[in-house]
Structure formats: structure tokens, C-alpha cells
Design a protein around this motif. Structure first.
Motif, mmCIF file in Angstrom:
data_model
loop_
_atom_site.group_PDB
_atom_site.id
_atom_site.type_symbol
_atom_site.label_atom_id
_atom_site.label_comp_id
_atom_site.label_asym_id
_atom_site.label_seq_id
_atom_site.Cartn_x
_atom_site.Cartn_y
_atom_site.Cartn_z
ATOM 1 N N GLY B 43 21.038 -36.983 66.788
ATOM 2 C CA GLY B 43 19.933 -37.088 67.742
ATOM 3 C C GLY B 43 18.695 -37.770 67.176
ATOM 4 N N VAL B 44 18.640 -37.996 65.879
ATOM 5 C CA VAL B 44 17.448 -38.634 65.296
ATOM 6 C C VAL B 44 17.411 -40.145 65.583
ATOM 7 C CG1 VAL B 44 17.286 -36.942 63.420
ATOM 8 C CG2 VAL B 44 18.420 -39.113 63.012
ATOM 9 N N LEU B 45 18.569 -40.716 65.944
ATOM 10 C CA LEU B 45 18.651 -42.180 66.087
ATOM 11 C C LEU B 45 17.706 -42.759 67.162
ATOM 12 C CD1 LEU B 45 20.036 -44.622 64.874
ATOM 13 C CD2 LEU B 45 21.870 -44.366 66.552
ATOM 14 N N PRO B 46 17.658 -42.170 68.377
ATOM 15 C CA PRO B 46 16.741 -42.746 69.380
ATOM 16 C C PRO B 46 15.288 -42.760 68.889
ATOM 17 C CG PRO B 46 18.223 -41.163 70.417
ATOM 18 C CD PRO B 46 18.437 -41.058 68.944
ATOM 19 N N GLY B 47 14.852 -41.677 68.257
ATOM 20 C CA GLY B 47 13.480 -41.597 67.768
ATOM 21 C C GLY B 47 13.208 -42.616 66.681
ATOM 22 N N LEU B 48 14.197 -42.839 65.828
ATOM 23 C CA LEU B 48 14.056 -43.840 64.770
ATOM 24 C C LEU B 48 13.856 -45.223 65.386
ATOM 25 C CD1 LEU B 48 16.781 -42.822 62.153
ATOM 26 C CD2 LEU B 48 14.322 -42.867 61.803
ATOM 27 N N ALA B 49 14.655 -45.523 66.413
ATOM 28 C CA ALA B 49 14.579 -46.841 67.050
ATOM 29 C C ALA B 49 13.199 -47.054 67.671
ATOM 30 C CB ALA B 49 15.674 -46.944 68.114
ATOM 31 N N ILE B 50 12.721 -46.013 68.384
ATOM 32 C CA ILE B 50 11.411 -46.138 69.044
ATOM 33 C C ILE B 50 10.295 -46.257 68.002
ATOM 34 C CG2 ILE B 50 9.738 -44.911 70.492
ATOM 35 C CD1 ILE B 50 12.170 -43.727 71.999
ATOM 36 N N ALA B 51 10.386 -45.425 66.940
ATOM 37 C CA ALA B 51 9.348 -45.455 65.903
ATOM 38 C C ALA B 51 9.289 -46.815 65.218
ATOM 39 C CB ALA B 51 9.614 -44.352 64.881
ATOM 40 N N VAL B 52 10.452 -47.387 64.956
ATOM 41 C CA VAL B 52 10.477 -48.712 64.312
ATOM 42 C C VAL B 52 9.845 -49.756 65.238
ATOM 43 C CG1 VAL B 52 12.011 -50.562 63.496
ATOM 44 C CG2 VAL B 52 12.439 -48.194 62.804
ATOM 45 N N ALA B 53 10.172 -49.644 66.551
ATOM 46 C CA ALA B 53 9.622 -50.602 67.526
ATOM 47 C C ALA B 53 8.105 -50.487 67.621
ATOM 48 C CB ALA B 53 10.249 -50.372 68.893
ATOM 49 N N LEU B 54 7.605 -49.249 67.523
ATOM 50 C CA LEU B 54 6.162 -49.026 67.639
ATOM 51 C C LEU B 54 5.450 -49.086 66.283
ATOM 52 C CD1 LEU B 54 6.173 -46.040 70.204
ATOM 53 C CD2 LEU B 54 5.775 -48.466 70.657
ATOM 54 N N GLN B 55 6.211 -49.431 65.257
ATOM 55 C CA GLN B 55 5.693 -49.526 63.877
ATOM 56 C C GLN B 55 5.064 -48.213 63.418
ATOM 57 O OE1 GLN B 55 3.261 -53.112 64.225
ATOM 58 N NE2 GLN B 55 4.936 -54.275 63.313
ATOM 59 N N LEU B 56 5.743 -47.117 63.776
ATOM 60 C CA LEU B 56 5.338 -45.777 63.317
ATOM 61 C C LEU B 56 6.259 -45.345 62.185
ATOM 62 C CD1 LEU B 56 4.893 -44.078 66.828
ATOM 63 C CD2 LEU B 56 3.063 -44.884 65.312
ATOM 64 N N ASP B 57 5.937 -44.196 61.602
ATOM 65 C CA ASP B 57 6.792 -43.653 60.548
ATOM 66 C C ASP B 57 8.143 -43.255 61.166
ATOM 67 O OD1 ASP B 57 8.068 -42.260 58.582
ATOM 68 O OD2 ASP B 57 6.318 -41.089 57.977
ATOM 69 N N PRO B 58 9.251 -43.864 60.738
ATOM 70 C CA PRO B 58 10.561 -43.538 61.323
ATOM 71 C C PRO B 58 10.896 -42.051 61.202
ATOM 72 C CG PRO B 58 10.724 -45.447 59.873
ATOM 73 C CD PRO B 58 9.345 -44.896 59.695
ATOM 74 N N ALA B 59 10.409 -41.394 60.134
ATOM 75 C CA ALA B 59 10.722 -39.980 59.941
ATOM 76 C C ALA B 59 10.161 -39.130 61.086
ATOM 77 C CB ALA B 59 10.163 -39.492 58.605
ATOM 78 N N ILE B 60 8.945 -39.484 61.525
ATOM 79 C CA ILE B 60 8.326 -38.721 62.616
ATOM 80 C C ILE B 60 9.121 -38.931 63.910
ATOM 81 C CG2 ILE B 60 6.249 -38.489 64.062
ATOM 82 C CD1 ILE B 60 4.620 -39.182 61.538
ATOM 83 N N GLY B 61 9.463 -40.196 64.189
ATOM 84 C CA GLY B 61 10.271 -40.487 65.381
ATOM 85 C C GLY B 61 11.597 -39.744 65.338
ATOM 86 N N GLY B 62 12.246 -39.760 64.167
ATOM 87 C CA GLY B 62 13.539 -39.081 64.016
ATOM 88 C C GLY B 62 13.417 -37.586 64.202
ATOM 89 N N TRP B 63 12.339 -37.019 63.659
ATOM 90 C CA TRP B 63 12.134 -35.566 63.765
ATOM 91 C C TRP B 63 11.943 -35.161 65.229
ATOM 92 C CZ3 TRP B 63 8.089 -32.295 65.316
ATOM 93 C CH2 TRP B 63 8.276 -30.950 64.979
ATOM 94 N N VAL B 64 11.124 -35.932 65.951
ATOM 95 C CA VAL B 64 10.845 -35.610 67.362
ATOM 96 C C VAL B 64 12.126 -35.705 68.186
ATOM 97 C CG1 VAL B 64 9.629 -36.367 69.445
ATOM 98 C CG2 VAL B 64 8.407 -36.249 67.266
ATOM 99 N N SER B 65 12.875 -36.793 68.011
ATOM 100 C CA SER B 65 14.048 -36.954 68.880
ATOM 101 C C SER B 65 15.192 -36.026 68.460
ATOM 102 C CB SER B 65 14.502 -38.412 68.953
ATOM 103 O OG SER B 65 15.176 -38.789 67.803
ATOM 104 N N GLY B 66 15.313 -35.731 67.167
ATOM 105 C CA GLY B 66 16.341 -34.758 66.724
ATOM 106 C C GLY B 66 16.077 -33.387 67.317
#
Lengths: 238, 262
Positions: B43-66
Motif C-alpha cells: 500500500g505504500v506505492l501510491p503514496g510514493l508515486a504521489i510524493a515523488v510527483a509533488l517533490q515531497l519526501d517519499p517516506a511521508i507519502g509511503g507512510w500515509v498511503s500504507g
């Protein structure tokens, strides 16, 4: 033994429960008395375990309510011990018999029947196996650990779901004798059982349940009525 | 950090991740939540993709979506109570699908191989910090909720009858599990982290007479696996993540002592 004048420990008023479209309990009115050992019997699927869960407040009934005195049971669940069926326990969990009993011990003293975890194990004859891992005990010993946990909870009412299910006849007799002595100390004890015939004579009161209460009385009174129920059970579960 | 040799930081990272994943894995195993951990990992993958697109920390995106995937699955399980595993597997596949679609739609380039299988050799101070945060959260959960975790693990019905807030406990565990999985991405990736969560815990639980004892044993075994895998990978010039995963698999072949008389 008890009399009808004993104080009421727990009362179910017009309790009904449904799982989806299936009626499991239908208009149950029931009073459990202090000092009374009650057996709840009936065919598979009769609603015995569900009734215990409702009486403990673990399950909210679709209709009706359960009271301890004038207080709804949901406000004083700590005063009612529930011993689960053995199938509900993870026997491979890393825990000793003593720690298993301690889990159910209230954090603060002040229950009606103060018993330590060690004393509870002593009463079920397992003091010497206290440090043994739960999974290394036999099925009957594991069952007695669960019973010790219910005793250590210091509750005035004990609801036991098939406490004799894994016991050989001599062990079963010892457990029934222990439950009789616990009831004589003033506890109200209600257990589900698959006992029939002479085995019921060890209880003060027998309730036959099949979604609703079919019979309720002394073992002798209910004995005759049971013959009809046994015939029905042979035709298959409802 | 400057004084460490090039392999020093990855080595510390491997040791910490081995201990942390195995310790939390023991809790997950005894709470029957391993499938949920697998769901979170995917489940972390969607958040990683969005975080990378928005140039945010991928870990935060992954944590939220996981965590979101775990909560969605918990919600769906309540309305499909008898199909728990089917619901979790469907949410797992769905989350993965959303992640892959997002990567395509947002036209993001993510090192999928490193994400799936990890790359210990490029671990840096940021990865170590994430691991320390996850370890602090895990210790806080275990330290404050130990008795409840034991009770709900061995006797969930009894725990609920005694007033243990099972759903809150599971949510807290999901939060910590997500932190641990995200922190382990650099070490073993979202696919291989499951091996590090499961195998040392299985061995650690053998003959342990307390949950804390099992956690300590599993952590020691997990650290040894990570250390051994890292060393072997360097020796044989192989990627460390898959070697650690393979060592975890071999753990299951260790002789199992007889646990029960029944």
C-alpha cells in the motif's frame, strides 16, 4: 444448593438477538441467583454461547437488556467473568499458565471473592505447572487454566462456555465439584454444557435452550422433558 | 558519520532493521496481523508515486498511503467479517494497482527494483533517522501496551470482555507497522520486508514462554540474518536485500523443537 429466595446476581429481560436474518435468541427472560450452579444445555446452534456473550455484555442484544441489580450490564462488565470456549484461545502463544491467569486478574483489589492467581491455579490443581508454557499442557490442563483465570477475576458471576469440553470423566467430576464449592461460597455460576442424563445431577438448576428457553428447573424436573429434546436432536440441528 | 568506512552506515542500518522488523514481526504474528503487514507494504506505492510527483519526501507519502490502505481494509473487514483474508488481499492488489497506474499517469520515474527489493549499499543518514523514529514508535507501543498485546493475542474474546480496546490497539499497531515497513524500504524493499517480519519471529516464538522473550530472540535472529546477508552479499558481489530474504527462508529449515504434548 440454592433456593428461589437467593439474591438475583444477573437478570436478562426480554432479550432477543439476530445475526443477519437469523433469530438466535428469542425473548429470553432469565434470572441467575447467587450461590447457584446453573447448566445451560441445548442442541448445537441453540444460542448457548451467544446468550453467555449477551449476559456478559460482550454482545449487545438486538432487543431487551441485561441488568446487575438496577445497573445495565454494560456498566459493570468487570463484575462478570466470562470463560471462553477453548477454540477461541491461541494455545501456541508464548505465555505461562500463571501469566495466563494473571491476565484476568483485576488491576485493583476489592472484588467480592479475592483470590490470587497462584491460589486460583491451586484450586484447579495446577500450582506445580504454573511456570509451564501454556502450549505444553494437556487439553484438560489448558481447560483448567482457563477456569483458574475466571476464578482469579474475583467476579460475583461466572459465565463458563463449555468448561468441561476437553476433560475426561474423572477430571470433569473434579471440575464440577470445584464449581459446586465456588457456588457455595456465594458466586453465581452459569455454564454451557453438552451433558445429558445423570450427569446433570451435579447442577442446582438446568436450563434447556433452543433459541428460547424450553425448560427451566431442577435437574430432576427437567430430566423427563429432556427425553423429548434428545429425540429432536437426533433428527438433526435446527 | 564521516569517520565510518563506506560499509559502516549500511552495516548499522542492516543490524537495526533486522532487529526492528523481527521484533515488530513477532507482535504481528501473535496478533494474526501478518497479512495486514503485507497489505501495508504494497500500500505504500501510491503514496510514493504521489510524493515523488509533488517533490515531497517519499517516506511521508509511503507512510500515509500504507496506513490509509490498512485503515480502508479494517473498515471493509467490518462489513465483510467472514471474508477477512479475501478483503485484505483485494485491498493489497488494489493498492498496488493504484500505485502502478499513478506512476504511469504522473509519468514519474521511480527506481522500482530498489523499491521492491531494497539497496542497502546506498543507505544514508536519512534512512537511519527513519529507522530510529520507527524504533522509538515501536518501543513506545510495546512499552505502554504490552499487557494488552498479550491479552488480545492469546485470548481476543476475553480481552474484549475485559474492556481492552481491540480496534484502537489494531490501529496503533498499523501505524507502527507502516513506520517500520517504510523505514525498511532501503534495506530490503517492500516485497522482501515480509521475510524479515516473519521468519525470525517464527523461530523466536519456538519455546519462548513470554512475548517479550520471543521478541528478544527474534530480534537477535533478525539482526544476525541481516548481518549475514550483508556480509555474504559483499563477499559474493550480490544485492544484499535478496540475500537477506534467502537467509530468512533458510531459517524455516532449522530443526523445530517439539512444543506441545497435544
Amino acid at each position: 444448593m440454592t433456593s428461589n429466595s437467593s439474591a438475583i446476581a444477573l437478570e436478562a429481560k426480554a432479550v432477543s438477538h439476530r445475526f443477519g436474518s437469523q433469530d438466535v435468541l428469542d425473548s429470553i427472560n432469565l434470572k441467575l441467583r447467587q450461590g447457584e450452579l446453573t447448566a445451560l444445555i441445548g442442541p448445537n446452534g441453540a444460542g448457548k454461547s451467544t446468550l453467555l456473550h449477551v449476559l456478559q455484555g460482550l454482545l449487545k442484544p438486538s432487543q431487551g437488556d441485561v441488568f446487575v441489580g438496577d445497573t445495565p450490564v454494560t456498566s459493570c462488565r468487570h463484575r462478570i467473568a466470562l470463560m471462553p470456549q477453548r477454540g477461541r484461545i491461541d494455545w501456541s502463544f508464548p505465555i505461562t499458565a500463571l501469566d495466563m491467569v494473571r491476565l484476568r486478574k483485576p488491576k485493583t483489589a476489592g472484588g467480592c471473592f479475592e483470590v490470587s492467581a497462584e491460589e486460583a491455579l491451586e484450586r484447579v490443581g495446577l500450582r506445580e505447572r504454573a511456570k509451564e508454557r501454556l502450549g505444553r499442557l494437556s487439553g484438560g490442563q489448558q481447560q483448567r487454566v482457563l477456569l483458574a483465570g475466571a476464578i482469579a477475576q474475583n467476579a460475583a458471576t461466572m459465565l463458563l462456555d463449555e468448561p468441561c469440553s476437553a476433560l475426561d470423566p474423572p477430571s470433569r467430576e473434579r471440575v464440577i465439584a470445584l464449581l459446586q464449592s465456588l457456588a457455595q461460597e456465594g458466586r453465581s455460576i452459569c455454564l454451557t454444557s453438552h451433558d445429558w442424563g445423570p450427569a446433570l445431577m451435579g447442577y442446582d438448576r438446568v436450563i434447556v435452550l433452543d433459541r428460547q428457553i424450553l425448560f427451566d428447573g431442577s435437574p430432576q424436573d427437567v430430566g423427563e422433558q429432556l427425553k423429548d429434546l434428545m429425540s429432536a436432536a437426533k433428527r438433526g440441528p435446527n | 558519520m564521516e569517520a565510518l568506512p563506506w560499509w559502516g552506515l549500511p552495516l548499522i542500518f542492516a543490524l537495526l532493521e533486522g532487529a526492528l522488523c523481527s521484533c515488530v514481526g513477532t507482535v504481528l504474528l501473535t496478533q494474526r496481523r501478518i497479512l495486514q503487514a503485507n497489505l501495508i507494504a504494497n500500500g505504500v506505492l501510491p503514496g510514493l508515486a504521489i510524493a515523488v510527483a509533488l517533490q515531497l519526501d517519499p517516506a511521508i507519502g509511503g507512510w500515509v498511503s500504507g496506513l490509509a490502505a490498512a485503515l480502508v481494509s479494517e473498515r471493509l473487514i467490518r462489513s465483510h467479517q467472514h471474508q477477512q483474508e479475501a478483503v485484505q488481499n483485494t485491498v493489497l492488489a488494489g493498492a498496488l494497482a493504484i500505485g502502478v497506474l499513478l506512476l504511469a499517469l504522473l509519468q514519474q520515474r521511480v527506481e522500482l527494483e530498489a523499491l521492491l527489493f531494497g539497496d542497502l549499499l546506498i543507505a544514508g543518514g536519512r534512512d537511519l533517522l527513519q529507522t530510529l523514529i520507527a524504533a522509538a514508535a515501536a518501543l513506545a507501543l510495546i512499552g505502554t501496551q504490552y499487557q494488552r498485546l498479550v491479552f488480545s493475542g492469546v485470548d481476543p474474546e476475553g480481552a474484549e470482555a475485559a474492556g481492552v480496546p481491540i480496534h484502537q490497539l489494531r490501529t496503533l499497531l498499523a501505524v507502527v507497522t507502516t513506520l517500520v515497513i517504510v523505514s525498511a524500504i532501503s534495506a530490503v524493499g517492500i516485497i522482501l520486508v515480509i521475510a524479515l517480519l516473519c521468519a525470525p519471529a517464527v523461530v523466536g516464538l519456538n519455546q519462548a514462554s513470554s512475548l517479550s522473550g520471543a521478541m528478544v530472540r527474534a530480534s537477535a535472529i533478525g539482526s544476525s540474518c541481516s548481518l549475514g546477508g550483508f556480509g555474504l552479499a559483499l563477499l559474493l558481489d550480490l544485492p544484499p536485500g535478496p540475500v537477506i530474504g534467502l537467509l530468512c527462508l533458510l531459517l524455516l529449515w532449522l530443526p523445530k523443537p517439539d512444543q506441545s504434548m497435544n
